[in-house]
Scaffold this motif. Structure first.
Motif, PDB file in Angstrom:
ATOM      1  N   GLY A   1       4.155  -2.748   8.889  1.00 25.01           N
ATOM      2  CA  GLY A   1       2.754  -3.243   9.029  1.00 25.01           C
ATOM      3  C   GLY A   1       2.489  -4.004   7.840  1.00 25.01           C
TER       4      GLY A   1
ATOM      5  N   GLY B   1      -1.431  -6.030  11.091  1.00 26.69           N
ATOM      6  CA  GLY B   1      -0.646  -5.027  10.266  1.00 26.69           C
ATOM      7  C   GLY B   1      -0.884  -3.740  10.618  1.00 26.69           C
ATOM      8  N   ALA B   2      -2.324  -3.289  10.622  1.00 21.13           N
ATOM      9  CA  ALA B   2      -2.671  -1.986  10.757  1.00 21.13           C
ATOM     10  C   ALA B   2      -2.441  -1.383  12.168  1.00 21.13           C
TER      11      ALA B   2
ATOM     12  N   LEU C   1       0.129  -2.615  14.102  1.00 24.64           N
ATOM     13  CA  LEU C   1       1.485  -2.050  14.269  1.00 24.64           C
ATOM     14  C   LEU C   1       1.915  -0.957  13.616  1.00 24.64           C
ATOM     15  N   ALA C   2       1.391  -0.487  12.587  1.00 24.57           N
ATOM     16  CA  ALA C   2       1.625   0.664  11.834  1.00 24.57           C
ATOM     17  C   ALA C   2       1.122   1.836  12.447  1.00 24.57           C
ATOM     18  N   LYS C   3      -0.033   1.767  13.082  1.00 18.79           N
ATOM     19  CA  LYS C   3      -0.559   3.101  13.877  1.00 18.79           C
ATOM     20  C   LYS C   3       0.403   3.048  15.148  1.00 18.79           C
TER      21      LYS C   3
ATOM     22  N   VAL D   1      -1.927   0.423   5.181  1.00 14.07           N
ATOM     23  CA  VAL D   1      -1.730  -1.085   5.549  1.00 14.07           C
ATOM     24  C   VAL D   1      -3.076  -1.821   5.279  1.00 14.07           C
TER      25      VAL D   1
ATOM     26  N   GLY E   1       1.716  -7.991   8.747  1.00 11.52           N
ATOM     27  CA  GLY E   1       0.424  -8.430   8.113  1.00 11.52           C
ATOM     28  C   GLY E   1       0.623  -9.609   7.395  1.00 11.52           C
TER      29      GLY E   1
ATOM     30  N   GLY F   1      -2.024   3.062   9.741  1.00 17.33           N
ATOM     31  CA  GLY F   1      -2.663   2.011   9.681  1.00 17.33           C
ATOM     32  C   GLY F   1      -3.633   1.661   8.479  1.00 17.33           C
TER      33      GLY F   1
END
Length: 144
Positions: A10, A70-71, A73-75, A87, A14, A84
């Motif tokens: 993320g 980025g958030a 993708l992280a979640k 990030v 990001g 998320g």
């Protein structure tokens, strides 16, 4: 381990999106004066101070869009909202410390901090929460 990979992915995604949107937005809205030395801090600060609103809005859009990507993708990878938010928080902290040292108006500094937070909020809520189900690999091998 999945959460750490999600946060790293993320953050990388990001910042790549922030750079892409920033470069495209600046090139579309502002022509940097010829002869500017990008390694001379005084020249860069003077340029930033004299910059009109359109390129500053492009940079704000870059912060928003990059944090959103980025958030999200992280979640998506971690399957947890806190990844998320981690990030989004790290990106917001990075730009908060960066922007507070620049000669910008208070509103511009506040927006540079709020942009990533709002982007993270939307990015986390765009990805549907999935329960941390048993991995298919673990289920196939019986390690569940």
């Amino acid at each position: 381990m999945r959460a750490i990979a999600a946060i790293l992915a993320g953050l990388i995604a990001g910042f790549v999106v922030i750079i892409l949107i920033g470069v495209i937005g600046l090139r579309a809205t502002y022509a940097v004066p010829a002869g500017l030395d990008p390694y001379d801090g005084r020249q860069v600060l003077a340029l930033l101070k004299a910059m009109p609103a359109a390129p500053k809005l492009a940079l704000l859009a870059a912060l928003f869009g990059g944090t959103l990507a980025g958030a999200a993708l992280a979640k998506l990878v971690a399957r947890r909202a806190w990844a998320g938010w981690t990030v989004a928080g790290l990106i917001a902290l990075y730009f908060a410390f960066s922007m507070l040292s620049l000669p910008l108006a208070g509103l511009e500094q506040a927006l540079a901090i709020a942009g990533p937070i709002v982007g993270g909020l939307i990015g986390v809520h765009l990805v549907k929460a999935r329960p941390a189900a048993i991995d298919e690999d673990a289920a196939a091998t019986g390690d569940a």
